[in-house]
Enzyme design. Sequence first.
Site, short mmCIF file in Angstrom:
data_model
loop_
_atom_site.label_atom_id
_atom_site.label_comp_id
_atom_site.label_asym_id
_atom_site.label_seq_id
_atom_site.Cartn_x
_atom_site.Cartn_y
_atom_site.Cartn_z
N LYS A 13 58.23 -35.20 0.88
CA LYS A 13 57.99 -35.06 2.32
C LYS A 13 57.03 -36.15 2.83
O LYS A 13 57.26 -36.75 3.87
CB LYS A 13 57.38 -33.69 2.65
CG LYS A 13 58.22 -32.50 2.19
CD LYS A 13 57.61 -31.18 2.63
CE LYS A 13 56.25 -30.88 2.02
NZ LYS A 13 56.24 -30.67 0.56
N ARG A 88 54.21 -23.34 6.41
CA ARG A 88 54.44 -22.96 5.03
C ARG A 88 54.64 -21.45 4.89
O ARG A 88 54.86 -20.98 3.78
CB ARG A 88 53.24 -23.38 4.18
CG ARG A 88 53.45 -24.71 3.42
CD ARG A 88 52.16 -24.97 2.70
NE ARG A 88 52.26 -25.77 1.53
CZ ARG A 88 51.98 -27.08 1.48
NH1 ARG A 88 51.71 -27.75 2.57
NH2 ARG A 88 51.99 -27.71 0.32
N ARG A 127 52.16 -38.45 -10.49
CA ARG A 127 51.79 -39.04 -9.20
C ARG A 127 50.36 -39.59 -9.23
O ARG A 127 49.45 -38.94 -9.73
CB ARG A 127 51.91 -37.96 -8.13
CG ARG A 127 51.62 -38.43 -6.73
CD ARG A 127 52.25 -37.55 -5.72
NE ARG A 127 51.57 -36.26 -5.56
CZ ARG A 127 51.89 -35.38 -4.62
NH1 ARG A 127 52.88 -35.64 -3.78
NH2 ARG A 127 51.24 -34.24 -4.53
N ARG A 160 45.51 -36.41 -7.89
CA ARG A 160 45.04 -35.25 -7.14
C ARG A 160 44.72 -34.12 -8.11
O ARG A 160 45.46 -33.89 -9.06
CB ARG A 160 46.14 -34.77 -6.17
CG ARG A 160 46.10 -35.46 -4.83
CD ARG A 160 47.29 -35.14 -3.97
NE ARG A 160 47.58 -33.72 -3.81
CZ ARG A 160 48.48 -33.24 -2.96
NH1 ARG A 160 49.17 -34.08 -2.20
NH2 ARG A 160 48.71 -31.96 -2.87
N ARG A 171 51.66 -23.90 -7.48
CA ARG A 171 52.12 -24.38 -6.17
C ARG A 171 53.62 -24.18 -6.02
O ARG A 171 54.10 -23.85 -4.94
CB ARG A 171 51.77 -25.87 -6.01
CG ARG A 171 50.27 -26.08 -5.79
CD ARG A 171 49.87 -27.50 -6.06
NE ARG A 171 50.39 -28.43 -5.09
CZ ARG A 171 50.57 -29.73 -5.33
NH1 ARG A 171 50.28 -30.23 -6.52
NH2 ARG A 171 51.05 -30.51 -4.40
P1 AMP Z 1 50.09 -30.66 0.33
O1 AMP Z 1 49.38 -31.96 0.38
O2 AMP Z 1 50.98 -30.44 1.53
O3 AMP Z 1 50.80 -30.43 -0.98
O4 AMP Z 1 48.97 -29.51 0.43
C1 AMP Z 1 47.96 -29.40 -0.55
C2 AMP Z 1 47.30 -28.04 -0.46
O5 AMP Z 1 46.73 -27.86 0.84
C3 AMP Z 1 48.25 -26.85 -0.61
O6 AMP Z 1 48.48 -26.52 -1.97
C4 AMP Z 1 47.47 -25.76 0.13
O7 AMP Z 1 46.40 -25.28 -0.64
C5 AMP Z 1 46.89 -26.53 1.30
N1 AMP Z 1 47.81 -26.54 2.47
C6 AMP Z 1 48.42 -27.63 3.03
N2 AMP Z 1 49.19 -27.28 4.06
C7 AMP Z 1 49.08 -25.92 4.17
C8 AMP Z 1 49.65 -24.95 5.03
N3 AMP Z 1 50.51 -25.29 6.01
N4 AMP Z 1 49.31 -23.64 4.83
C9 AMP Z 1 48.45 -23.27 3.87
N5 AMP Z 1 47.88 -24.14 3.01
C10 AMP Z 1 48.18 -25.45 3.15
#
Ligand code: AMP
Length: 217
Positions: A13, A88, A127, A160, A171
Site C-alpha cells: 500500500k 482498519r 523490509r 521497523r 499484525r
Molecule cells: P502501518 O504502517 O500501516 O503498517 O501501521 C503500523 C501500526 O500503526 C499498526 O500495526 C497499528 O498499530 C498502527 N496503526 C496504523 N494505522 C492504524 C489504524 N487505521 N487503526 C489502528 N491502528 C493503526
Amino acid sequence: MRVILLGAPGAGKGTQSKRLVEKYGIPQVSTGDILRAALKNETSLGLKAKSFMDKGELVPDEVVIGIIEERLAENDCQKGFILDGFPRTVTQADALESVLQDMAQSIETVISMNVEQQELIERLSGRRICSNCGQGYHVKFNAPCKNGICDKCGDNLYQRDDDRENTIKERLKVYDNQTSPLINYYNDKGLLSVIDGSGKEEDISDRINSIITGTAA
Ligand code: AMP
C-alpha cells in the site's frame, strides 16, 4: 480523487501510494506514518500509540479517527487523497464516511491488494527503510548497493520494530480479524476492486491506474 488502498501489512500500500502521489499530485495519508512520526517526536499521541504498535495491535479507533479528521481537513487534502492504512476497522470506516459527509465528499474507489500470506511474511521481514529520506528497500528483492546504506541519500537503513517475526504474525492476524471485513463492507457499497498485489511494482501500478482511470471515466 479520493482513494482507499486496502490490504494486509506488506501488501504494498505504501509503495503504490507513493507512485499515486507522484502521478496525481495528491497526498498520501498514512495513519502508520503519522503515528511513527508522533512516536519519534515523543508526543502524547506517540506515547499513547506505542504499546499497541509494539505489539502489532491496532491503536484504539477514537485515536486514529481523531488523526484522520484533522488530517483530511488540511488544505492539501481538498483536491483528493490516498488513504493508506486507514480505515482498519468497520468503526473507522463508518467514522470516515461521516467525516467526509460533513465535508460534502465521499470515497470514489477502494482498491484491495491481494498477496499470499507467505509472500507478505517474506516482504515484511526483509523490509528496510532509510532513516533520513524514507526510501524503502528489501534485503533480497531490492537491496541497496552498499549493505545498510541508502542509495539515494547515503544515510543508514533501519528495520521497523514491528517488522520482526512475532509482531508480523500478530499484525497479519489482526488484519484477518479486524480489517478484512472491510472487503465485504466496501463491496456492498459498490466501491471495491480487487487486484493481484504480487509481481512487479510497475505492473501492480498499472493495475491500480486502470481502475482509477475507469472510475474517473
Ligand atoms: P502501518 O504502517 O500501516 O503498517 O501501521 C503500523 C501500526 O500503526 C499498526 O500495526 C497499528 O498499530 C498502527 N496503526 C496504523 N494505522 C492504524 C489504524 N487505521 N487503526 C489502528 N491502528 C493503526
